[in-house]
Design an enzyme around this catalytic site. Structure first.
Site, PDB file in Angstrom:
ATOM      1  N   CYS A   1       5.999   5.164   8.696  1.00  0.00           N
ATOM      2  CA  CYS A   1       6.543   4.256   7.890  1.00  0.00           C
ATOM      3  C   CYS A   1       8.017   4.603   7.404  1.00  0.00           C
ATOM      4  O   CYS A   1       8.864   3.393   7.558  1.00  0.00           O
ATOM      5  CB  CYS A   1       5.829   4.376   6.406  1.00  0.00           C
ATOM      6  SG  CYS A   1       3.952   3.749   6.632  1.00  0.00           S
TER       7      CYS A   1
ATOM      8  N   GLU B   1       0.817  -1.207   0.168  1.00  0.00           N
ATOM      9  CA  GLU B   1       0.225   0.095  -0.001  1.00  0.00           C
ATOM     10  C   GLU B   1       0.885   1.159  -0.043  1.00  0.00           C
ATOM     11  O   GLU B   1       1.753   1.263   0.710  1.00  0.00           O
ATOM     12  CB  GLU B   1      -0.868  -0.122   1.131  1.00  0.00           C
ATOM     13  CG  GLU B   1      -1.897   1.093   1.287  1.00  0.00           C
ATOM     14  CD  GLU B   1      -2.747   1.128  -0.109  1.00  0.00           C
ATOM     15  OE1 GLU B   1      -3.175   0.472  -0.363  1.00  0.00           O
ATOM     16  OE2 GLU B   1      -2.524   2.484  -0.593  1.00  0.00           O
TER      17      GLU B   1
ATOM     18  N   ARG C   1       3.761   8.596  15.484  1.00  0.00           N
ATOM     19  CA  ARG C   1       4.757   7.429  15.625  1.00  0.00           C
ATOM     20  C   ARG C   1       5.851   8.264  14.847  1.00  0.00           C
ATOM     21  O   ARG C   1       6.043   8.668  13.606  1.00  0.00           O
ATOM     22  CB  ARG C   1       4.199   6.367  14.651  1.00  0.00           C
ATOM     23  CG  ARG C   1       3.210   5.534  15.509  1.00  0.00           C
ATOM     24  CD  ARG C   1       2.591   4.319  14.616  1.00  0.00           C
ATOM     25  NE  ARG C   1       1.800   4.625  13.717  1.00  0.00           N
ATOM     26  CZ  ARG C   1       0.929   3.834  13.066  1.00  0.00           C
ATOM     27  NH1 ARG C   1       1.594   2.622  13.136  1.00  0.00           N
ATOM     28  NH2 ARG C   1      -0.074   4.039  12.182  1.00  0.00           N
TER      29      ARG C   1
HETATM   30  N1  LIG Z   1       0.094   3.985   8.200  1.00  0.00           N
HETATM   31  C1  LIG Z   1       0.472   4.197   6.847  1.00  0.00           C
HETATM   32  O1  LIG Z   1       0.611   5.409   6.059  1.00  0.00           O
HETATM   33  C2  LIG Z   1       0.864   3.220   5.933  1.00  0.00           C
HETATM   34  C3  LIG Z   1       0.866   3.199   4.568  1.00  0.00           C
HETATM   35  C4  LIG Z   1       1.344   2.091   3.702  1.00  0.00           C
HETATM   36  C5  LIG Z   1       1.539   0.973   4.299  1.00  0.00           C
HETATM   37  N2  LIG Z   1       1.646   0.798   5.757  1.00  0.00           N
HETATM   38  C6  LIG Z   1       1.915  -0.287   6.269  1.00  0.00           C
HETATM   39  O2  LIG Z   1       0.572  -1.132   6.616  1.00  0.00           O
HETATM   40  C7  LIG Z   1       0.868  -1.935   7.856  1.00  0.00           C
HETATM   41  C8  LIG Z   1      -0.138  -1.486   8.955  1.00  0.00           C
HETATM   42  O3  LIG Z   1       0.106  -0.234   9.274  1.00  0.00           O
HETATM   43  P1  LIG Z   1      -0.926   0.722  10.106  1.00  0.00           P
HETATM   44  O4  LIG Z   1      -0.431   2.043  10.151  1.00  0.00           O
HETATM   45  O5  LIG Z   1      -2.465   0.457   9.404  1.00  0.00           O
HETATM   46  O6  LIG Z   1      -1.048  -0.108  11.456  1.00  0.00           O
HETATM   47  P2  LIG Z   1      -1.848   0.041  12.688  1.00  0.00           P
HETATM   48  O7  LIG Z   1      -1.023  -0.335  13.778  1.00  0.00           O
HETATM   49  O8  LIG Z   1      -2.498   1.332  12.848  1.00  0.00           O
HETATM   50  O9  LIG Z   1      -2.932  -1.249  12.558  1.00  0.00           O
HETATM   51  C9  LIG Z   1      -2.611  -2.404  12.681  1.00  0.00           C
HETATM   52  C10 LIG Z   1      -3.983  -2.971  13.187  1.00  0.00           C
HETATM   53  O10 LIG Z   1      -3.874  -4.479  13.078  1.00  0.00           O
HETATM   54  C11 LIG Z   1      -4.394  -5.038  14.422  1.00  0.00           C
HETATM   55  N3  LIG Z   1      -4.072  -6.359  14.542  1.00  0.00           N
HETATM   56  C12 LIG Z   1      -2.996  -7.089  14.525  1.00  0.00           C
HETATM   57  N4  LIG Z   1      -2.902  -8.333  14.746  1.00  0.00           N
HETATM   58  C13 LIG Z   1      -4.203  -8.588  14.459  1.00  0.00           C
HETATM   59  C14 LIG Z   1      -4.710 -10.038  14.039  1.00  0.00           C
HETATM   60  N5  LIG Z   1      -4.173 -11.141  14.095  1.00  0.00           N
HETATM   61  N6  LIG Z   1      -5.823 -10.004  13.764  1.00  0.00           N
HETATM   62  C15 LIG Z   1      -6.712  -8.833  13.588  1.00  0.00           C
HETATM   63  N7  LIG Z   1      -6.296  -7.578  13.815  1.00  0.00           N
HETATM   64  C16 LIG Z   1      -4.929  -7.467  14.144  1.00  0.00           C
HETATM   65  C17 LIG Z   1      -4.164  -4.209  15.473  1.00  0.00           C
HETATM   66  O11 LIG Z   1      -4.897  -4.283  16.488  1.00  0.00           O
HETATM   67  C18 LIG Z   1      -4.019  -2.847  14.709  1.00  0.00           C
HETATM   68  O12 LIG Z   1      -5.522  -2.148  14.882  1.00  0.00           O
HETATM   69  C19 LIG Z   1       2.382  -1.730   8.376  1.00  0.00           C
HETATM   70  O13 LIG Z   1       2.931  -2.875   7.589  1.00  0.00           O
HETATM   71  C20 LIG Z   1       2.705  -0.533   7.546  1.00  0.00           C
HETATM   72  O14 LIG Z   1       4.076  -0.304   7.237  1.00  0.00           O
HETATM   73  C21 LIG Z   1       1.066   2.057   6.565  1.00  0.00           C
END
Ligand SMILES: NC(=O)c1ccc[n+]([C@@H]2O[C@H](COP(=O)([O-])OP(=O)(O)OC[C@H]3O[C@@H](n4cnc5c(N)ncnc54)[C@H](O)[C@@H]3O)[C@@H](O)[C@H]2O)c1
Length: 456
Positions: free
Chosen positions: A263, A151, A331
């Site tokens: 990120c 993403e 973060r």
């Molecule tokens: N935040 C961004 O802008 C962004 C952009 C591109 C990619 N990413 C990537 O996307 C991924 C997620 O990032 P994010 O910022 O959304 O993280 P986040 O910490 O906001 O969300 C992750 C969620 O996953 C849940 N979770 C964990 N294990 C689980 C399971 N087994 N079952 C159900 N829920 C579970 C957690 O409770 C949490 O709510 C990361 O790898 C990040 O690098 C993030």
């Protein structure tokens, strides 16, 4: 199509809502019961412009639901997206893949028919294969393919980025999985979004290479900014001058306090570590990481320079805490090491952020939280603009001067023009174009600081 989104954080929730907007049936799953209970009531766990409306509309339309039960959501799904966190692993800097692998094992248990398991989380190369291995091991009879679909959305513009992406990258190995993924993203054909179908390893590397390149661009212009300060050049104009070259491009050339966020720092770190494991040292990225880490704290020296290096007993107002505007995400925000450095120098710190105060309370201590920018600068010896929120772009200077103990402004986002600030009577410093100004206030041992007219 039926989609299960595992993890309803930033990426999972935005992706889930947008897939529902495309017309798919989506269930967003999360382990955090409070998050799911809130979402069911229409309460967003994050601040992201436009997200609440899209979630509420799609829930009403019956296309979007929330659950804590992974099994129920996965059992019927054509595609299951893993969108859990991949933070830096404590101790060694690698990506912590424990959430991804735990989710994979849970998904394996829940599959009932042919399913495409898609990693949307940012994961090091090789993770897709490991996810496949875990699923095969947990349920040898499972009929599935794995896929990597990183993403690229930006926080603060996440909906627009997801609905109108520059491209979609999909790493797949079978025609069957490719057809499912083509179906998931079919609505984007209407706006002729480029679809990059490739293998899983390439898709995984593409995500890290993209973020690492952008982080490098930021760090590059930050170092150029440092040079500009020393030689009387203006980094904004240098950035414009090089950015107009199509080979370079104008974006990500804004000098500032260093990159932060959920990120770039962790992804640069993880790519360095992965490359080391393959005996391919990434020297450029090692430099980027080092330069960026020291920069955030070093910004405190811009503030202390206004008081001949002595900040003890001074009050500093911080305008903006989040790592960028239009998010409440704290973060790895540059504000955190900056504030700690100011406190180490003996300053008292007052802070205001339009959306990030709740999150900030979990990471900052000994700061005074203020309701607005004017409340924040009251009796302050210096105000530091750390995040370029719209609210800080047109501050009432007369009011600021009246409220502040000393009219000192440190603008780490270059949102004001040095000439204007000088005319307004501020001692002003910024990033990479401060040649017109020398240290901005003199320290008087009685403890009073006296702002002096900046020397031009
Ligand atoms: N935040 C961004 O802008 C962004 C952009 C591109 C990619 N990413 C990537 O996307 C991924 C997620 O990032 P994010 O910022 O959304 O993280 P986040 O910490 O906001 O969300 C992750 C969620 O996953 C849940 N979770 C964990 N294990 C689980 C399971 N087994 N079952 C159900 N829920 C579970 C957690 O409770 C949490 O709510 C990361 O790898 C990040 O690098 C993030």
């Amino acid at each position: 199509m039926r989609i299960a989104m595992i993890g309803s954080g930033y990426v999972g929730l935005v992706s889930g809502a947008c897939f529902a907007q495309f017309g798919h049936d989506v269930v967003c799953v999360d382990k955090e019961e409070g998050k799911i209970a809130g979402l069911r009531k229409g309460e967003m766990p994050i601040y992201e412009p436009g997200l609440d409306r899209m979630v509420i509309d799609n829930v009403r339309a019956g296309r979007l639901a929330f659950a804590t039960d992974l099994k129920g959501a996965v059992g019927n799904a054509d595609a299951v997206f893993i969108a859990v966190g991949t933070p830096t692993r404590r101790g060694d800097g690698h990506a912590d893949l424990s959430y991804v692998y735990a989710a994979a094992a849970e998904i394996a248990d829940a599959i009932r028919q042919y399913t495409v398991i898609v990693t949307k989380s940012t994961v090091p190369v090789g993770t897709g294969r490991e996810v496949a291995r875990i699923i095969r091991e947990t349920q040898p009879a499972a009929e599935f393919d794995v896929c990597s679909n990183p993403e690229f959305l930006r926080e603060g513009a996440a909906i627009e980025d997801f609905m109108r992406p520059d491209r979609v990258v999909i790493g797949v190995e079978t025609q069957r999985a490719r057809d499912v993924m083509a179906g998931v993203y079919r609505p984007l054909n209407l706006i002729q979004t480029p679809m990059v179908f490739t293998n899983i390893e390439t898709a995984e590397v593409t995500k890290y290479a993209g973020n690492a390149f952008l982080a490098t661009k930021i760090t590059f212009i930050n170092e150029i900014a440092d040079l500009c300060e020393k030689v009387g050049a203006d980094v904004q104009e240098v950035a414009r001058g090089i950015g107009l070259d199509n080979r370079i491009g104008a974006k990500f050339l804004h000098a500032g306090p260093g990159f932060g966020g959920s990120c770039f720092p962790k992804d640069v770190r993880a790519l360095i570590k992965t490359a080391q494991d393959y005996d391919v040292p990434m020297r450029i990225l090692e430099a980027v990481e080092g330069v960026n880490d020291t920069r955030k704290r070093a910004m405190a020296r811009k503030v202390s320079a206004a008081f001949a290096g002595v900040l003890r007993g001074k009050t500093v107002a911080i305008l903006g805490l989040t790592f960028k505007p239009n998010t409440d995400d704290m973060r790895e925000a540059p504000s955190i090491p900056l504030i700690m450095a100011l406190q180490d120098m003996g300053a008292k710190v007052r802070v205001h952020d339009p959306q990030g105060m709740q999150q900030a309370k979990q990471v900052l201590s000994d700061v005074t939280y203020c309701d607005g920018p004017y409340d924040c600068v009251e009796e302050a010896d210096a105000a530091v603009i750390v995040t370029e929120w719209e609210q800080f772009r047109a501050l009432d200077f007369d009011r600021l001067k009246e409220l502040m103990a000393c009219p000192v402004i440190v603008d780490l986002r270059n949102i004001y023009r040095p000439e204007d600030m000088k005319q307004q009577g501020f001692a002003y410093t910024c990033v990479g174009r401060s040649s017109a100004f020398q240290p901005v206030a003199v320290y008087v041992p009685s403890g009073q600081s006296t702002a002096v007219a900046p020397r031009g």
